[in-house]
Design a protein around this motif. Structure first.
Motif, short mmCIF file in Angstrom:
data_model
loop_
_atom_site.label_atom_id
_atom_site.label_comp_id
_atom_site.label_asym_id
_atom_site.label_seq_id
_atom_site.Cartn_x
_atom_site.Cartn_y
_atom_site.Cartn_z
N ARG A 158 0.84 -1.20 0.00
CA ARG A 158 0.00 0.00 0.00
C ARG A 158 0.88 1.25 0.00
O ARG A 158 0.63 2.19 -0.74
CB ARG A 158 -0.86 -0.04 1.26
CG ARG A 158 -2.18 0.61 1.18
CD ARG A 158 -2.99 0.24 2.41
NE ARG A 158 -2.15 0.04 3.59
CZ ARG A 158 -2.59 -0.36 4.77
NH1 ARG A 158 -3.87 -0.61 4.94
NH2 ARG A 158 -1.78 -0.52 5.78
N GLY A 159 1.93 1.24 0.82
CA GLY A 159 2.86 2.37 0.84
C GLY A 159 3.54 2.54 -0.51
O GLY A 159 3.67 3.66 -1.02
N ALA A 160 3.95 1.44 -1.12
CA ALA A 160 4.62 1.50 -2.43
C ALA A 160 3.66 2.04 -3.49
O ALA A 160 4.04 2.83 -4.36
CB ALA A 160 5.12 0.11 -2.82
N GLU A 183 1.11 4.05 -2.95
CA GLU A 183 0.93 5.49 -2.71
C GLU A 183 2.05 6.28 -3.38
O GLU A 183 1.81 7.32 -3.99
CB GLU A 183 0.90 5.78 -1.21
CG GLU A 183 -0.41 5.38 -0.55
CD GLU A 183 -0.38 5.44 0.97
OE1 GLU A 183 -1.38 5.07 1.59
OE2 GLU A 183 0.66 5.85 1.53
N ARG A 184 3.28 5.78 -3.26
CA ARG A 184 4.40 6.47 -3.91
C ARG A 184 4.23 6.48 -5.42
O ARG A 184 4.39 7.51 -6.07
CB ARG A 184 5.72 5.79 -3.52
CG ARG A 184 6.20 6.11 -2.11
CD ARG A 184 7.64 5.69 -1.89
NE ARG A 184 7.82 4.25 -1.95
CZ ARG A 184 7.62 3.41 -0.93
NH1 ARG A 184 7.22 3.88 0.23
NH2 ARG A 184 7.80 2.12 -1.06
N SER A 243 1.32 8.71 -6.55
CA SER A 243 1.66 10.12 -6.36
C SER A 243 2.65 10.60 -7.42
O SER A 243 2.52 11.70 -7.94
CB SER A 243 2.24 10.31 -4.95
OG SER A 243 2.71 11.62 -4.79
N ASP A 265 1.05 11.58 -10.42
CA ASP A 265 0.13 12.70 -10.23
C ASP A 265 -1.34 12.25 -10.27
O ASP A 265 -2.19 12.91 -10.86
CB ASP A 265 0.39 13.77 -11.30
CG ASP A 265 -0.16 15.12 -10.88
OD1 ASP A 265 -0.43 15.30 -9.68
OD2 ASP A 265 -0.34 15.99 -11.76
#
Lengths: 385, 385
Positions: free
Chosen positions: B131-133, B135-136, B139, B142
């Motif tokens: 999930r963190g990966a 999000e990166r 993002s 964009d």
């Protein structure tokens, strides 16, 4: 824009990176057979429409809209008719378009989660834990979460502009500190709540930081420690850590009779080095976060420093961590309750109900197994929890 | 539905739970001064409109739409005019409505992330890390991420119906295994990719599981271990663990000359008890995940079993964990690359480009510091990474 054919996706070749092998196994893919988009898309006609559902169910198209759009006027429709329409929609694979519903009803069922650049992309620690808690809370409320990761160095206004504009019914922010986002949300009239900080201009859910620190200090005093130090990460965001530090100094004067030391550090190396360099040397480190406490524990172990015999460590938040959950003495932050109450507060705001500006939850100190029991107690305690 | 006044929120009282104190500190709240909704909302008129921006900037309302809607026809507009419109919009706090833009353009800039009930709500482990990966990756592109947490026991079709309907441009799923969601997505024509499994009917990004296990077995053989056992969590979802087990058995026959043991367990207690009960007793546990390996490590420590002297432990994925990152020998799964390439594959699908059905990334074994260096190397290695 190039488009693939209506009943298949073209493949250039299998992508192979490095030395790995690639198997396709003759799978046939049906993809993009219709478009989920509206507005002049050439392929939109291939998806089932409201009219198709109406024909199959033997009702008027407007009846389909009422039933599948969850509109209040649909309450008067006979259950059998409703079932027929739902069955027809399911059989045809028809779903009402959320955009049209949103424009009509003013609700999307989506809550926005605005994450500052230091809050997203994490896989451990407080932000990852709070994200998990929010997923549970939002799912329980039968809603979805739109995660907006504000780019680093991007103006808050610019970041917010992308979040706004009708996609979300309201916004959740976490521990905004000095971030201008909270006031920006107020200016634009967006419904919003903050979870985590007690100085937010938005309605918020937070914890009683000071009480957590006082419990920690009383625990240390009862165990015979005499020189605790407070350790905190350097951060551009103030808020909770500041409150924790103030509570530490106050409890320190009361319980240990002199001015206690506070360190502000870049990482756990600086924290441990800083503590070891002090004279007299502190016998306990009250850390402003579990991230710092676990980092110091790992470093202390690698250097042969015994914890808690030579240096006691206390964290904050009781963050679950792989293979080490409940092994750190730490203040338990009720993240599940914070998330649930934050979501409820936002839903109340969205529905125009009165909400409390502040909801502050109590915390309790959890004493690590390794501090309170011989190793063979571990399994029993684990099972009990 | 009751609504609050146009320039303030009513408060019943401060909510106090438990023994915590509550301070309001005379903050004045301006909230819900306008609505972010469209469609007959009585308060919608209070928000700045396209017309307000046009008046302030001295241009036609249609020019505002072109510029703020990122439409290609806006390319011909003079930079000075564009600047004037953007300044006016910023000053007034005006943002174009995303729903109207989405209906017009067929794009929302939002990718859906469908999470099965065992994948959401986590704060540690593989799902939290992925999930963190994601999000990166999202993002960086964009975009925003709409997280859909499928309720437990909910029919996949029902869960999917909520996700679909034009809010997202495409959907990402993780390690679907036997979950019918992948085929359901194909049926409905939604653009979708899978990250994590090599047997998906969707275009996917995965890792070379077998290679990771082979590297692990060769590492163990080189260190003189002779009886490795494979340990895996019981799960209704097959996929990667099955592949890892097959690679383990094959490498076991080749390197250790006999049939190796595989255990399927409920938790780390069952895993460790199971291994200790075997005769001959295994000298190494090849775990299908870091969750299991860290759990076993913690339990072994609490029982006084020395790792790796009495039992070597190898994990899978190199998941960061509080204070213990890179302390477990584990196969490094390139989660950042998987997320980035998965998002890119989905964007290509959305744009109608050709995509590879399979993208398989190589993995490498990371050997834990505690296995390869005296404790004083720790800081140097830490700094180097």
């Amino acid at each position: 824009m190039e488009r693939c054919g209506s009943r298949g996706v073209r493949y250039d070749s299998n992508t192979v990176l490095g030395k790995s092998d690639t198997r396709l196994e003759g799978k046939s893919l049906r993809l993009a057979s219709g478009s989920s988009m509206l507005g002049g898309d050439a392929m939109a006609g291939k998806r089932p429409t409201r009219r198709d559902v109406a024909e199959k169910a033997g009702v008027a198209p407007s009846t389909v809209s009422l039933i599948l759009g969850d509109r209040s006027e649909a309450l008067g429709i006979a259950p059998a008719t409703r079932q027929r329409v739902e069955d027809a929609a399911k059989a045809l694979g028809y779903y009402p378009n959320r955009h049209i519903r949103a424009v009509r009803s003013g609700r999307t069922g989506i809550l926005g989660l605005y994450l500052r650049s230091d809050q997203w992309g994490t896989s451990t620690g407080y932000w990852a834990a709070m994200r998990g808690a929010l997923e549970r809370a939002v799912s329980e409320a039968d809603l979805q979460l739109l995660v907006h990761c504000a780019p680093e160095g991007c103006l808050t206004e610019e970041a917010f502009a992308r979040q706004a504009g009708g996609v979300v019914d309201g916004v959740i922010i976490l521990n905004s500190g000095q971030d201008p986002i909270a006031n920006r949300l107020i200016e634009t009239g967006m419904r919003a709540v903050e979870i985590g900080d007690r100085f937010s201009p938005l309605p918020y859910v937070a914890i009683d930081d000071a009480s957590g620190v006082v419990q920690t200090m009383e625990h240390l005093a009862a165990r015979g420690y005499r020189r605790p130090a407070f350790v905190n990460f350097q951060s551009p965001y103030e808020g909770n850590p500041r409150q924790r530090q103030e509570a530490f100094l106050e409890a320190g004067r009361r319980l240990f009779g002199e001015e206690s030391v506070c360190l502000e550090v870049r990482d756990e190396v600086q924290a441990l080095d800083g503590i070891l360099a002090l004279d007299p040397r502190p016998d306990a480190a009250v850390c402003s976060s579990d991230e710092l406490a676990f980092g110091m524990l790992s470093l202390a172990r690698s250097r042969g420093i015994r914890v808690p015999e030579e240096l006691a460590l206390v964290g904050f938040d009781c963050i679950p961590t792989l293979g080490a959950t409940l092994t750190m003495t730490s203040v338990c932050t009720p993240m599940g309750d914070m998330a649930r109450l934050g979501v409820q507060k936002l839903l109340d705001l969205i529905e125009g109900k009165a909400v409390a500006a502040a909801t502050i939850l109590p915390v309790t100190l959890f004493v690590a197994f390794r501090e309170r029991s011989p190793s063979d107690d571990f399994d029993a305690l684990r099972t009990a929890l």
